[in-house]
Design an enzyme around this catalytic site. Sequence first.
Site, PDB file in Angstrom:
ATOM      1  N   LYS A 212      -5.098 -15.180   2.347  1.00  0.00           N
ATOM      2  CA  LYS A 212      -4.316 -13.940   2.149  1.00  0.00           C
ATOM      3  C   LYS A 212      -2.795 -14.525   2.155  1.00  0.00           C
ATOM      4  O   LYS A 212      -2.269 -15.161   3.258  1.00  0.00           O
ATOM      5  CB  LYS A 212      -4.348 -12.758   3.168  1.00  0.00           C
ATOM      6  CG  LYS A 212      -3.446 -11.559   2.750  1.00  0.00           C
ATOM      7  CD  LYS A 212      -3.787 -10.585   3.827  1.00  0.00           C
ATOM      8  CE  LYS A 212      -2.515  -9.267   3.456  1.00  0.00           C
ATOM      9  NZ  LYS A 212      -3.184  -7.957   4.379  1.00  0.00           N
ATOM     10  N   LYS A 266      -6.431 -12.754  -1.813  1.00  0.00           N
ATOM     11  CA  LYS A 266      -5.499 -11.597  -2.104  1.00  0.00           C
ATOM     12  C   LYS A 266      -4.027 -12.200  -2.024  1.00  0.00           C
ATOM     13  O   LYS A 266      -3.716 -13.088  -1.417  1.00  0.00           O
ATOM     14  CB  LYS A 266      -5.532 -10.887  -0.726  1.00  0.00           C
ATOM     15  CG  LYS A 266      -4.750  -9.391  -0.968  1.00  0.00           C
ATOM     16  CD  LYS A 266      -5.037  -8.747   0.301  1.00  0.00           C
ATOM     17  CE  LYS A 266      -4.320  -7.657   0.252  1.00  0.00           C
ATOM     18  NZ  LYS A 266      -4.127  -6.891   1.593  1.00  0.00           N
ATOM     19  N   SER A 292      -1.751  -3.622  -5.083  1.00  0.00           N
ATOM     20  CA  SER A 292      -1.120  -2.485  -5.424  1.00  0.00           C
ATOM     21  C   SER A 292       0.031  -2.885  -6.272  1.00  0.00           C
ATOM     22  O   SER A 292       0.349  -2.276  -7.267  1.00  0.00           O
ATOM     23  CB  SER A 292      -0.324  -2.002  -4.290  1.00  0.00           C
ATOM     24  OG  SER A 292       0.524  -2.925  -3.411  1.00  0.00           O
ATOM     25  N   TYR A 331      -7.371  -0.769  -7.645  1.00  0.00           N
ATOM     26  CA  TYR A 331      -7.121   0.788  -7.609  1.00  0.00           C
ATOM     27  C   TYR A 331      -7.633   1.484  -9.124  1.00  0.00           C
ATOM     28  O   TYR A 331      -7.624   2.723  -9.277  1.00  0.00           O
ATOM     29  CB  TYR A 331      -5.666   1.094  -7.425  1.00  0.00           C
ATOM     30  CG  TYR A 331      -5.022   0.344  -6.013  1.00  0.00           C
ATOM     31  CD1 TYR A 331      -5.400   0.982  -5.220  1.00  0.00           C
ATOM     32  CD2 TYR A 331      -4.754  -0.798  -6.021  1.00  0.00           C
ATOM     33  CE1 TYR A 331      -5.024   0.647  -3.541  1.00  0.00           C
ATOM     34  CE2 TYR A 331      -4.319  -1.362  -4.786  1.00  0.00           C
ATOM     35  CZ  TYR A 331      -4.391  -0.499  -3.616  1.00  0.00           C
ATOM     36  OH  TYR A 331      -4.285  -0.893  -2.432  1.00  0.00           O
TER      37      TYR A 331
HETATM   38  C1  PBG Z   1      -2.349  -5.101   5.635  1.00  0.00           C
HETATM   39  C2  PBG Z   1      -2.612  -4.729   4.285  1.00  0.00           C
HETATM   40  C3  PBG Z   1      -1.888  -4.978   3.197  1.00  0.00           C
HETATM   41  C4  PBG Z   1      -2.680  -4.849   2.102  1.00  0.00           C
HETATM   42  C5  PBG Z   1      -3.969  -4.490   2.588  1.00  0.00           C
HETATM   43  N1  PBG Z   1      -3.812  -4.641   3.985  1.00  0.00           N
HETATM   44  C6  PBG Z   1      -0.301  -5.259   3.085  1.00  0.00           C
HETATM   45  C7  PBG Z   1       0.343  -6.231   3.762  1.00  0.00           C
HETATM   46  O1  PBG Z   1      -0.372  -7.239   4.077  1.00  0.00           O
HETATM   47  O2  PBG Z   1       1.609  -6.378   4.151  1.00  0.00           O
HETATM   48  C8  PBG Z   1      -1.990  -4.915   0.823  1.00  0.00           C
HETATM   49  C9  PBG Z   1      -2.961  -4.175  -0.362  1.00  0.00           C
HETATM   50  C10 PBG Z   1      -2.250  -4.132  -1.766  1.00  0.00           C
HETATM   51  O3  PBG Z   1      -1.005  -4.198  -1.780  1.00  0.00           O
HETATM   52  O4  PBG Z   1      -2.622  -3.302  -2.459  1.00  0.00           O
HETATM   53  N2  PBG Z   1      -3.140  -5.569   6.529  1.00  0.00           N
END
Ligand code: PBG
Length: 345
Positions: A212, A266, A292, A331
Site C-alpha cells: 500500500k 493499492k 477513490s 466504486y
Molecule cells: C485507510 C484506508 C485508506 C483507503 C482505504 N483504507 C486511505 C488511507 O490510507 O489514507 C483508501 C481507499 C480509497 O482511496 O478509495 N486505512
Amino acid sequence: MSKRDGTPRTSPTSTASYPAIRMRRNRRAPWARALVRETMLSANDLVWPMFVMEGSAKSEAIASMPGIARLSVDLIVEAAREAVSLGIPAIALFPYTDVKLRTDDAREALNPDNLVCRATRAIKAAKLDVGIMLDVALDPYTSHGHDGLLIGDEIANDATIAALVKQSIVQTEAGADVLAPSDMMDGRIAAIRSALEAAGHHDTQIMSYAAKYASAFYGPFRDAVGSGGLLKGDKRTYQMDPANGDEALREVALDIAEGADLIMVKPGMPYLDIVRRVSETFKIPTLAYQVSGEYAMIAAAADKGMLDYDKAVLESLLAFKRAGAAAVLTYFAPHAARLLRDAAK
Ligand code: PBG
C-alpha cells in the site's frame, strides 16, 4: 497455457513477418476477436466498497466522489442485497465516524457496537450470501486521522498492533468474513492471525494490504470517511514510497509468511506493474484497489464529456485482470456489473 500468467501464445522469436503475418486477421470481426480474447471480466471479479453512516433511511452524497453516497445501516443492507442480485461476491465497509467519537486512542474501533460492526450484523441477519470485508486500521477513529496510534510525533508500531488485534477480534465477532489490515504496521498479520487462531476463528480470511503506497489518490476517500481534514502530516513513515517496486515483493513475502490469505495492491491503475509482479512471483490471489482518486478522475472526465464513461469503466477494470488481479475493489462495482449483465443479454 494459463491465460492469467501473461505468457504470449505465439513465440515472440517467430521469424515469420509481414505479409505472411498480418496481426489484423485475428481482429477483423467480432467473432474473431471473441475467439482469441485472453482476459474476461465478470461481476465475480468485483468487490464493492461502501461507506456507512449513522441514522436510518439516510443517504448523503460525497462531494469528491460524484455518484457515491454514504448510507445508513438499513440502506447498506439494501445495497448488499443489490450486490448479491448483481453477482458481486463481496463488499467492503468503511465507516463515517462521528467526530465526537474520534479520539487519540481510537477506542471506538474496539466498540462492538460501532458502525461497521452494526452494519455487518445487519447484513448477516438478512442472511445474504455476500462476503463482508472490514478494514483493520484506526484512521476512521483517530482524532488525527492516522492509521496508527500517535505517540509523541511517531506512529507507534507495536502499540498500534495491540489495538489492531483487538479491532480484528471485535470485527470478526460481528461477522466479518475477511479482515483487511490496511494500516501498514510491521508484524500485524502474524499478531492478528495468532489472535484469531487462539480465539477459535480458524476460518477468518486475512486480506493484507501488503503493498500500500503513500498516495495522493486517496484524497476523496478521506473526505468520504471524514478523516481528511483531521490528518496531521502524511502517512509516509508507514505507507510505501511510490518509487519502490522490489520493496513491495518483500512486504508481500512477509505477509504471506505471517498468514495472509489474500494480497492487496493499492492504489490500482498507476501500480499495475506491482500487481503483475506480485501475482507472478507469489501465485497467491492478488487483489487491486481502484481507489477513490481513480474513481474521481474517470467520473470527472466523463462528467465533462471528455471520455465515454461506460467504456472507460470497463476498460479500466479489464486492465486489472490482464495485469493478473484476481479481483478489483472498485466504486464502479454495481455500475460495471449492470453493464456486464446488459452486454450479456
Ligand atoms: C485507510 C484506508 C485508506 C483507503 C482505504 N483504507 C486511505 C488511507 O490510507 O489514507 C483508501 C481507499 C480509497 O482511496 O478509495 N486505512
